[in-house]
Design an enzyme around this catalytic site. Sequence first.
Site, PDB file in Angstrom:
ATOM      1  N   HIS A  69       0.845  -1.192   0.000  1.00  0.00           N
ATOM      2  CA  HIS A  69       0.000   0.000   0.000  1.00  0.00           C
ATOM      3  C   HIS A  69       0.878   1.238   0.000  1.00  0.00           C
ATOM      4  O   HIS A  69       1.845   1.321   0.766  1.00  0.00           O
ATOM      5  CB  HIS A  69      -0.903   0.000   1.236  1.00  0.00           C
ATOM      6  CG  HIS A  69      -1.729   1.239   1.371  1.00  0.00           C
ATOM      7  ND1 HIS A  69      -1.624   2.097   2.455  1.00  0.00           N
ATOM      8  CD2 HIS A  69      -2.669   1.776   0.559  1.00  0.00           C
ATOM      9  CE1 HIS A  69      -2.476   3.096   2.300  1.00  0.00           C
ATOM     10  NE2 HIS A  69      -3.115   2.926   1.164  1.00  0.00           N
ATOM     11  N   SER A  70       0.592   2.179  -0.912  1.00  0.00           N
ATOM     12  CA  SER A  70       1.283   3.467  -0.942  1.00  0.00           C
ATOM     13  C   SER A  70       2.795   3.267  -1.120  1.00  0.00           C
ATOM     14  O   SER A  70       3.225   2.598  -2.061  1.00  0.00           O
ATOM     15  CB  SER A  70       0.950   4.239   0.342  1.00  0.00           C
ATOM     16  OG  SER A  70       1.410   5.561   0.270  1.00  0.00           O
ATOM     17  N   LEU A  71       3.608   3.808  -0.217  1.00  0.00           N
ATOM     18  CA  LEU A  71       5.059   3.674  -0.333  1.00  0.00           C
ATOM     19  C   LEU A  71       5.498   2.214  -0.263  1.00  0.00           C
ATOM     20  O   LEU A  71       6.511   1.830  -0.867  1.00  0.00           O
ATOM     21  CB  LEU A  71       5.743   4.484   0.772  1.00  0.00           C
ATOM     22  CG  LEU A  71       7.274   4.509   0.760  1.00  0.00           C
ATOM     23  CD1 LEU A  71       7.798   5.174  -0.501  1.00  0.00           C
ATOM     24  CD2 LEU A  71       7.817   5.213   1.998  1.00  0.00           C
TER      25      LEU A  71
END
Length: 697
Positions: free
Chosen positions: A348-350
């Site tokens: 998720h995300s980074l």
Amino acid sequence: PCSLSRSIMSAQDPQQAQPRLSPSEAAELDAASRYEAVAPHWFYCKVVDSRERWMPFSTQDSERLEAAHSSGRDREDVVVPTSGGRYDVRLRQRQRVAVYWEEEVSEVRRCTWFYKGDKDNKYIPYSETFSEELEEAYMIAVTLDEWKKKLESPSREIIILHNPKLMVHYHPAATSDDWGSTPTEQGRPRTVKRGVENIAAEIPNGEPLQIDHLVFVVHGIGPACDIRFRSIVQCVNDFRNVSLGMLQAHFRKAQEQQQIGRVEFLPVNWHSSLHSTGVDVDLERITLPSINRLRHFINDTILDVFFYNSSTYCQTIVDTVASEMNRLYQLFLQRNPNFSGGVSIAGHSLGSLILFDLLTNQKAAPEEDEHSGEGSKSAEEVKEILKKLELSEYCDAFEKEKMDGEALFLCTDENLKEMGVPLGPRMKILHYISSKRGTQVCPLHGLRSPSPHHSAQTRTSFTTQDGLPLSQVSANYPQLLYKPTIFFAFGSPIGMFLTVRGVKRINPNYSLPTCKGFFNIFHPFDPVAYRIEPMIIPDLEFEPMLLPHHKGRKRMHLELKEGLTRMSVDLKNNLLGSLRVAWQSFTRAPLPAVEAAGTEVEAEAEAGAERQPDAKPEEPPAPVKEEPSPINVGRLNGGNRIDYVLQEKPIESFNEYLFALQGHLCYWESEDTVLLVLKEIYQTKGITLDQPLPGSQ
């Protein structure tokens, strides 16, 4: 308890001595026969929002714990796995311990009697010892039909058994003092219940024992992963629970035929390791005292992006993620020796960017043959290279030193000299090595870049379109112990980071070395998410795949929006067509023949209306995006589409900015996201949904 049992015996002995029973004695025996022992259920204590909550184990876990308890094994150091093997219960210590991650130890209780709490009306179990006293008193009351019995709990609270349906618990009105005052029945009474079936507890259904696939989930920036500031463990628990519901709803046939079990999701935490390096102390010294909470939030979350772009802390992050996934994988296999499924990863995300960089730096093929007793392919490769350079007479020297292809590309002039290779052959070999290093093709955009042969441990060095070297953080990327089946990216900034790094185009023939599947899933209002497909096909504009709703249709507001769009296009086409026909008829018709022209206009208008449906499909392109797209987006996902967009909820469509943050944190409880993950995982096993969803690939 002993005095209670003696009173029962004294009440029953005269009955046993009588040869004939009076009607009252017969009634007493009948009442005794109506007594049934209470069925225990096992609970564990969990802290939620700084409050202790007693949560029931699933039925199958409780039965397993009760079986171990009944067999007398709780006197030994017995460990019973629960919650799908993610927690162990130490039966003797009555403790519940997390297996795969760090978590506070929870208290475990064998529960039979409960009382209602003051604050949230949740039922709280009595201690096991006091529950036994209550049960014995209840048995005497039922047997002798003598109620309104009073018992005093260890905390000097009064419990009164009025009848089988009414039992109450009183707090003491006054504490014990020097004069030895005793507790009274004053104060608001609390309800007492016997047996878990009487407290309306939500007992989990339990999980299938068979695990078909393992998925590691890596979080993004900060310690909190959703809008409620929950940890990655809690969010992945939600994701797993949603997956169990989706399996029952969409894979029922496969479950009934026992073709599938479930998918296990395990969280991977790297934030705590990064911030335990002492960097927080260094930041605290230089942080300004104003707006303290905002600065602390930025230091704890936003700065993770900058840490990843620092060579020092980037190495810490990738080492933590890779070693943690390898540790979890080995531990999982140790606890599940019969597991034969695949492994996928999700970020998720980074976290998705970290995984992408890890995957691009994995070895294309595991060196299994390297350790075999027979001549390896790498050794044969060295012989071919020497033959090509007309240096076959040195094959024995290289074989004696056990040189393979990888070792050859690490050789220096001094190494070759030590092997006894003369200057001329040395120069040929070194020139060959340097030429191969210099002409290696960059996988992401097909440009030449100086990339070392030992790419397994060194980050790939990309170049810009102008062929200039791109300055990047250098890190040694560890190898994973498995080949991931699929890589899922949720709300991912991969596309943006690649662009910032100077990568303008991804080669359509490029695929991740050890992972053949890649799905980029995002919410339409997610401010952190970026697309991948336009980097593969930059010259063509096309929409991402619309993720089907898990109930098999588009959301109502999207259908209404498309319907209104089509209606407006139809009205526009009809109006323009009518005006066009009227204008042509008016300009062609002579003045005296106005009536004939009017008839002609009507005829042409009808003809124009009949021709209208032929022109319709050219105008509204919106419905097409649901159909399977014939666009070839390269090999990054095996020729299949990569970008998938969720359907926003009706309330989210009112204001995109208001729900932007929620859009970035919505994936953990998104049924549509979970269903796509399950569908793609089970598709690799040849198992499909009970009913295909419209618009899905």
